[in-house]
Motif scaffolding. Sequence first.
Motif, PDB file in Angstrom:
ATOM      1  N   GLU A  48      -9.068 -74.232 -90.560  1.00 50.09           N
ATOM      2  CA  GLU A  48      -9.848 -75.238 -89.835  1.00 50.09           C
ATOM      3  C   GLU A  48      -8.994 -76.431 -89.432  1.00 50.09           C
ATOM      4  OE1 GLU A  48     -13.842 -75.987 -91.593  1.00 50.09           O
ATOM      5  OE2 GLU A  48     -13.233 -74.461 -93.042  1.00 50.09           O
ATOM      6  N   ALA A  49      -7.886 -76.627 -90.116  1.00 46.99           N
ATOM      7  CA  ALA A  49      -6.972 -77.719 -89.777  1.00 46.99           C
ATOM      8  C   ALA A  49      -5.708 -77.228 -89.085  1.00 46.99           C
ATOM      9  CB  ALA A  49      -6.577 -78.487 -91.038  1.00 46.99           C
ATOM     10  N   PHE A  50      -5.242 -76.019 -89.458  1.00 46.29           N
ATOM     11  CA  PHE A  50      -3.921 -75.579 -89.005  1.00 46.29           C
ATOM     12  C   PHE A  50      -3.961 -74.516 -87.914  1.00 46.29           C
ATOM     13  CE2 PHE A  50      -3.349 -77.297 -93.250  1.00 46.29           C
ATOM     14  CZ  PHE A  50      -2.283 -78.157 -93.064  1.00 46.29           C
ATOM     15  N   GLY A  51      -5.065 -73.764 -87.807  1.00 45.26           N
ATOM     16  CA  GLY A  51      -5.167 -72.743 -86.769  1.00 45.26           C
ATOM     17  C   GLY A  51      -5.336 -71.352 -87.343  1.00 45.26           C
ATOM     18  N   GLN A  52      -5.559 -70.380 -86.431  1.00 44.57           N
ATOM     19  CA  GLN A  52      -5.787 -69.009 -86.866  1.00 44.57           C
ATOM     20  C   GLN A  52      -5.587 -68.042 -85.698  1.00 44.57           C
ATOM     21  OE1 GLN A  52      -9.983 -68.224 -87.769  1.00 44.57           O
ATOM     22  NE2 GLN A  52     -10.542 -69.997 -86.526  1.00 44.57           N
ATOM     23  N   PHE A  53      -5.470 -66.761 -86.026  1.00 46.02           N
ATOM     24  CA  PHE A  53      -5.467 -65.717 -85.019  1.00 46.02           C
ATOM     25  C   PHE A  53      -6.911 -65.440 -84.612  1.00 46.02           C
ATOM     26  CE2 PHE A  53      -1.471 -64.872 -87.298  1.00 46.02           C
ATOM     27  CZ  PHE A  53      -0.589 -64.785 -86.213  1.00 46.02           C
ATOM     28  N   VAL A  54      -7.133 -65.315 -83.320  1.00 41.19           N
ATOM     29  CA  VAL A  54      -8.491 -65.057 -82.826  1.00 41.19           C
ATOM     30  C   VAL A  54      -8.473 -63.849 -81.903  1.00 41.19           C
ATOM     31  CG1 VAL A  54      -9.168 -67.477 -82.974  1.00 41.19           C
ATOM     32  CG2 VAL A  54      -8.206 -66.621 -80.847  1.00 41.19           C
ATOM     33  N   GLY A  55      -9.613 -63.237 -81.777  1.00 40.56           N
ATOM     34  CA  GLY A  55      -9.728 -62.082 -80.889  1.00 40.56           C
ATOM     35  C   GLY A  55      -9.542 -62.472 -79.438  1.00 40.56           C
ATOM     36  N   GLY A  56      -8.669 -61.746 -78.735  1.00 41.96           N
ATOM     37  CA  GLY A  56      -8.426 -62.030 -77.322  1.00 41.96           C
ATOM     38  C   GLY A  56      -8.732 -60.827 -76.452  1.00 41.96           C
ATOM     39  N   GLU A  57      -8.225 -60.836 -75.253  1.00 37.03           N
ATOM     40  CA  GLU A  57      -8.464 -59.744 -74.323  1.00 37.03           C
ATOM     41  C   GLU A  57      -7.578 -58.547 -74.643  1.00 37.03           C
ATOM     42  OE1 GLU A  57      -7.809 -61.298 -70.455  1.00 37.03           O
ATOM     43  OE2 GLU A  57      -9.549 -62.660 -70.516  1.00 37.03           O
ATOM     44  N   ASN A  58      -8.073 -57.366 -74.303  1.00 36.65           N
ATOM     45  CA  ASN A  58      -7.305 -56.122 -74.446  1.00 36.65           C
ATOM     46  C   ASN A  58      -6.832 -55.887 -75.869  1.00 36.65           C
ATOM     47  OD1 ASN A  58      -7.517 -55.716 -71.605  1.00 36.65           O
ATOM     48  ND2 ASN A  58      -5.769 -57.115 -71.304  1.00 36.65           N
ATOM     49  N   GLY A  59      -7.662 -56.302 -76.821  1.00 36.91           N
ATOM     50  CA  GLY A  59      -7.344 -56.047 -78.224  1.00 36.91           C
ATOM     51  C   GLY A  59      -6.300 -56.953 -78.820  1.00 36.91           C
ATOM     52  N   THR A  60      -5.858 -57.995 -78.104  1.00 38.46           N
ATOM     53  CA  THR A  60      -4.855 -58.917 -78.637  1.00 38.46           C
ATOM     54  C   THR A  60      -5.506 -59.920 -79.583  1.00 38.46           C
ATOM     55  OG1 THR A  60      -5.131 -60.441 -76.792  1.00 38.46           O
ATOM     56  CG2 THR A  60      -3.461 -58.699 -76.557  1.00 38.46           C
ATOM     57  N   THR A  61      -4.687 -60.495 -80.439  1.00 40.16           N
ATOM     58  CA  THR A  61      -5.166 -61.532 -81.366  1.00 40.16           C
ATOM     59  C   THR A  61      -4.215 -62.724 -81.299  1.00 40.16           C
ATOM     60  OG1 THR A  61      -3.986 -60.446 -83.181  1.00 40.16           O
ATOM     61  CG2 THR A  61      -6.343 -59.964 -82.959  1.00 40.16           C
ATOM     62  N   PRO A  62      -4.323 -63.527 -80.252  1.00 38.05           N
ATOM     63  CA  PRO A  62      -3.410 -64.671 -80.125  1.00 38.05           C
ATOM     64  C   PRO A  62      -3.683 -65.730 -81.182  1.00 38.05           C
ATOM     65  CG  PRO A  62      -5.132 -64.790 -78.468  1.00 38.05           C
ATOM     66  CD  PRO A  62      -5.294 -63.457 -79.155  1.00 38.05           C
ATOM     67  N   TRP A  63      -2.637 -66.495 -81.469  1.00 36.79           N
ATOM     68  CA  TRP A  63      -2.755 -67.611 -82.401  1.00 36.79           C
ATOM     69  C   TRP A  63      -3.269 -68.847 -81.661  1.00 36.79           C
ATOM     70  CZ3 TRP A  63      -2.518 -68.604 -87.519  1.00 36.79           C
ATOM     71  CH2 TRP A  63      -2.433 -69.948 -87.916  1.00 36.79           C
ATOM     72  N   VAL A  64      -4.213 -69.565 -82.269  1.00 37.44           N
ATOM     73  CA  VAL A  64      -4.729 -70.812 -81.714  1.00 37.44           C
ATOM     74  C   VAL A  64      -4.480 -71.919 -82.726  1.00 37.44           C
ATOM     75  CG1 VAL A  64      -6.755 -72.067 -80.899  1.00 37.44           C
ATOM     76  CG2 VAL A  64      -6.494 -69.629 -80.360  1.00 37.44           C
ATOM     77  N   ASP A  65      -3.704 -72.931 -82.334  1.00 36.13           N
ATOM     78  CA  ASP A  65      -3.398 -74.044 -83.234  1.00 36.13           C
ATOM     79  C   ASP A  65      -4.656 -74.827 -83.583  1.00 36.13           C
ATOM     80  OD1 ASP A  65      -0.661 -73.689 -83.502  1.00 36.13           O
ATOM     81  OD2 ASP A  65      -0.189 -74.928 -81.751  1.00 36.13           O
ATOM     82  N   GLY A  66      -4.728 -75.312 -84.818  1.00 34.23           N
ATOM     83  CA  GLY A  66      -5.793 -76.207 -85.241  1.00 34.23           C
ATOM     84  C   GLY A  66      -5.436 -77.653 -84.957  1.00 34.23           C
ATOM     85  N   PRO A  67      -6.334 -78.593 -85.240  1.00 39.81           N
ATOM     86  CA  PRO A  67      -6.127 -79.991 -84.869  1.00 39.81           C
ATOM     87  C   PRO A  67      -4.916 -80.656 -85.517  1.00 39.81           C
ATOM     88  CG  PRO A  67      -8.084 -79.730 -86.250  1.00 39.81           C
ATOM     89  CD  PRO A  67      -7.663 -78.368 -85.832  1.00 39.81           C
ATOM     90  N   VAL A  68      -4.632 -80.351 -86.771  1.00 42.96           N
ATOM     91  CA  VAL A  68      -3.480 -80.975 -87.421  1.00 42.96           C
ATOM     92  C   VAL A  68      -2.178 -80.459 -86.804  1.00 42.96           C
ATOM     93  CG1 VAL A  68      -2.212 -81.193 -89.602  1.00 42.96           C
ATOM     94  CG2 VAL A  68      -4.705 -81.412 -89.581  1.00 42.96           C
ATOM     95  N   THR A  69      -2.112 -79.160 -86.566  1.00 44.33           N
ATOM     96  CA  THR A  69      -0.919 -78.574 -85.958  1.00 44.33           C
ATOM     97  C   THR A  69      -0.698 -79.114 -84.549  1.00 44.33           C
ATOM     98  OG1 THR A  69      -1.314 -76.554 -87.237  1.00 44.33           O
ATOM     99  CG2 THR A  69       0.223 -76.403 -85.386  1.00 44.33           C
ATOM    100  N   LEU A  70      -1.769 -79.205 -83.766  1.00 43.79           N
ATOM    101  CA  LEU A  70      -1.656 -79.727 -82.401  1.00 43.79           C
ATOM    102  C   LEU A  70      -1.150 -81.164 -82.408  1.00 43.79           C
ATOM    103  CD1 LEU A  70      -4.944 -78.321 -80.828  1.00 43.79           C
ATOM    104  CD2 LEU A  70      -2.610 -77.790 -80.075  1.00 43.79           C
ATOM    105  N   ALA A  71      -1.740 -81.982 -83.269  1.00 43.32           N
ATOM    106  CA  ALA A  71      -1.331 -83.388 -83.337  1.00 43.32           C
ATOM    107  C   ALA A  71       0.142 -83.504 -83.709  1.00 43.32           C
ATOM    108  CB  ALA A  71      -2.198 -84.136 -84.344  1.00 43.32           C
ATOM    109  N   ALA A  72       0.591 -82.674 -84.644  1.00 47.59           N
ATOM    110  CA  ALA A  72       1.996 -82.709 -85.061  1.00 47.59           C
ATOM    111  C   ALA A  72       2.925 -82.269 -83.924  1.00 47.59           C
ATOM    112  CB  ALA A  72       2.200 -81.817 -86.284  1.00 47.59           C
ATOM    113  N   ARG A  73       2.532 -81.237 -83.199  1.00 48.17           N
ATOM    114  CA  ARG A  73       3.379 -80.740 -82.103  1.00 48.17           C
ATOM    115  C   ARG A  73       3.492 -81.786 -80.986  1.00 48.17           C
ATOM    116  NH1 ARG A  73       4.399 -75.302 -82.959  1.00 48.17           N
ATOM    117  NH2 ARG A  73       2.699 -73.966 -83.721  1.00 48.17           N
ATOM    118  N   TYR A  74       2.392 -82.476 -80.702  1.00 49.02           N
ATOM    119  CA  TYR A  74       2.377 -83.421 -79.592  1.00 49.02           C
ATOM    120  C   TYR A  74       2.824 -84.834 -79.987  1.00 49.02           C
ATOM    121  CZ  TYR A  74      -0.395 -79.984 -76.957  1.00 49.02           C
ATOM    122  OH  TYR A  74      -0.831 -78.861 -76.289  1.00 49.02           O
ATOM    123  N   GLY A  75       2.931 -85.105 -81.278  1.00 51.99           N
ATOM    124  CA  GLY A  75       3.263 -86.461 -81.706  1.00 51.99           C
ATOM    125  C   GLY A  75       2.105 -87.411 -81.493  1.00 51.99           C
ATOM    126  N   LEU A  76       0.904 -86.973 -81.879  1.00 51.19           N
ATOM    127  CA  LEU A  76      -0.328 -87.739 -81.679  1.00 51.19           C
ATOM    128  C   LEU A  76      -1.102 -87.821 -82.992  1.00 51.19           C
ATOM    129  CD1 LEU A  76      -1.344 -86.196 -78.240  1.00 51.19           C
ATOM    130  CD2 LEU A  76      -0.597 -88.548 -78.639  1.00 51.19           C
TER     131      LEU A  76
END
Length: 379
Positions: free
Chosen positions: A126-154
Motif C-alpha cells: 500500500e506504500a511501496f507498490g505491487q504487481f498488478v494484472g495488465g493486458e495480455n496476461g502481463t503483470t506490470p509493477w505499479v509504484d506506491g506513494p512512498v516509492t513515487l515520492a522518493a523517485r521524484y524527490g517530492l
Amino acid sequence: MFDLSSILVVVSYSLCDVFGLDPNEVDPSITVEGFAIPDPATLADPTAAAYAAYLRSAIPPIDLNYQFRKELVRDIRYWWLTGEGDVLLLWGPTGSGKTSVFEQWCARLGIPLFMAKGHRRFEPHEAFGQFVGGENGTTPWVDGPVTLAARYGLPCIINEYDRIAADRTIVFNDVFEGRSFPIPGKSGEVVTPQPGFRVAITANTNLVEDLSGNYGTANTHDISILERIVALHIGYPDDETETKLLEKELEQFSDDLLTYWLDQEGVKLSTQTGIKEGSAISRGEFIAGLVEVARRIRAQSKDGGNTSDAALERTMSTRILRKWARNTLAMAGTPEKLGLSALHLSLKKYLSSLATESTRIALHQAVESVFGVGERVNP
C-alpha cells in the motif's frame, strides 16, 4: 528516468502572501520555495507533457477557506528547510487539521503530494507498490506513494500512522532514515530517494500513549522509530482563527437569510452589549456563539483534556464546526416549516447522532445554553 527539472520549476513564494499571514506579525521578506509546473498544453515534448499533467494532478486542491496558523507555518517551514532527513509527525485530536495543514502547505506552494493511509491490516504494497494484472496476461509493477515520492524527490504523507501495528512499520525504517531502501516484493530493487523527498505522518497520539483514552485502535511504537521523528502537536485553532474560518465558511449566506433564520429560530444570545434576540444579533455575534459552543464542548471532552469519568467521548472538532455552521444556515427554513431548530438538527447530522446518549444530551445542552433555543422552536 525523465529529467524533471524542466517540469518542477522552482519558485520562491512570500510566506505572508502565499499563506495569508499578517505582514505586521511576519516579515514579508521571508520566503519559501515551491513549484510552478507548466501547463501540459504548452509543452511540445509529449513525455514532458505527460509528466506535467500527472504531477499537476497530484497537487492537492486549494481550500480558499483554510486559515493558516502562523506558528504551524513557522514550524513546518523550519522542518521543510532543515529536516529533510527527519520524519514530521503531525499529531493531535480528530478533526484538528493534521492532514489539511500539510495538504494546504503543498497546495499553496504547487507541490505534488503522495498519500498513503495506515490501518490495522496495513500491508507494505500500500506504500511501496505491487504487481498488478495488465493486458495480455502481463503483470506490470505499479509504484506506491512512498516509492513515487522518493523517485521524484517530492513529499509523501502517511495518515493514521498509529493505526499500523508496530511490527508492520519495520518496512519504513530505511525510508525514515533518509537512505536508499529496498522495495518490498520487488526482488530486492533499491530506490535512492532524490533530493526533496520528505515524509510526514499523522496520528491521534504521539505514538507512545493515548492520554484521552479515545483512540483504542492506536498502537505504541518502538523507540527506534521515535528517534527519527520531529513531532508537531496540532491542537484545535484559537478563537480568532476559527472565527475567521467561519466568516469564510458562511460568506455564501446573505445577511437577509441570516436575519430571517435568527428570527424564526428564536435565538437569544448573550453578547458584549447584553442579551440580544433574533435579527438584532449580528453576523459576528452569531459566529462568536458558534465558537463558544465549540469551546464548551471541548472543555467537557476527552479530546479537550477532561479526565473526569463524565468526560464526553465526542467533541466539536474544527471539521465538524465548519459543517455544523454551514448546514445550519442551509436549513434556514426548518424552524418556520417544521417547528424544529436548525442548530439542533444540524448538530444531530454531524455529531450527536454518533455519540452515546449521555454525550448527546450534553452536546445539545451546550447549544441551548449559548443560543437559548431547544430542539423545538416556539411557534
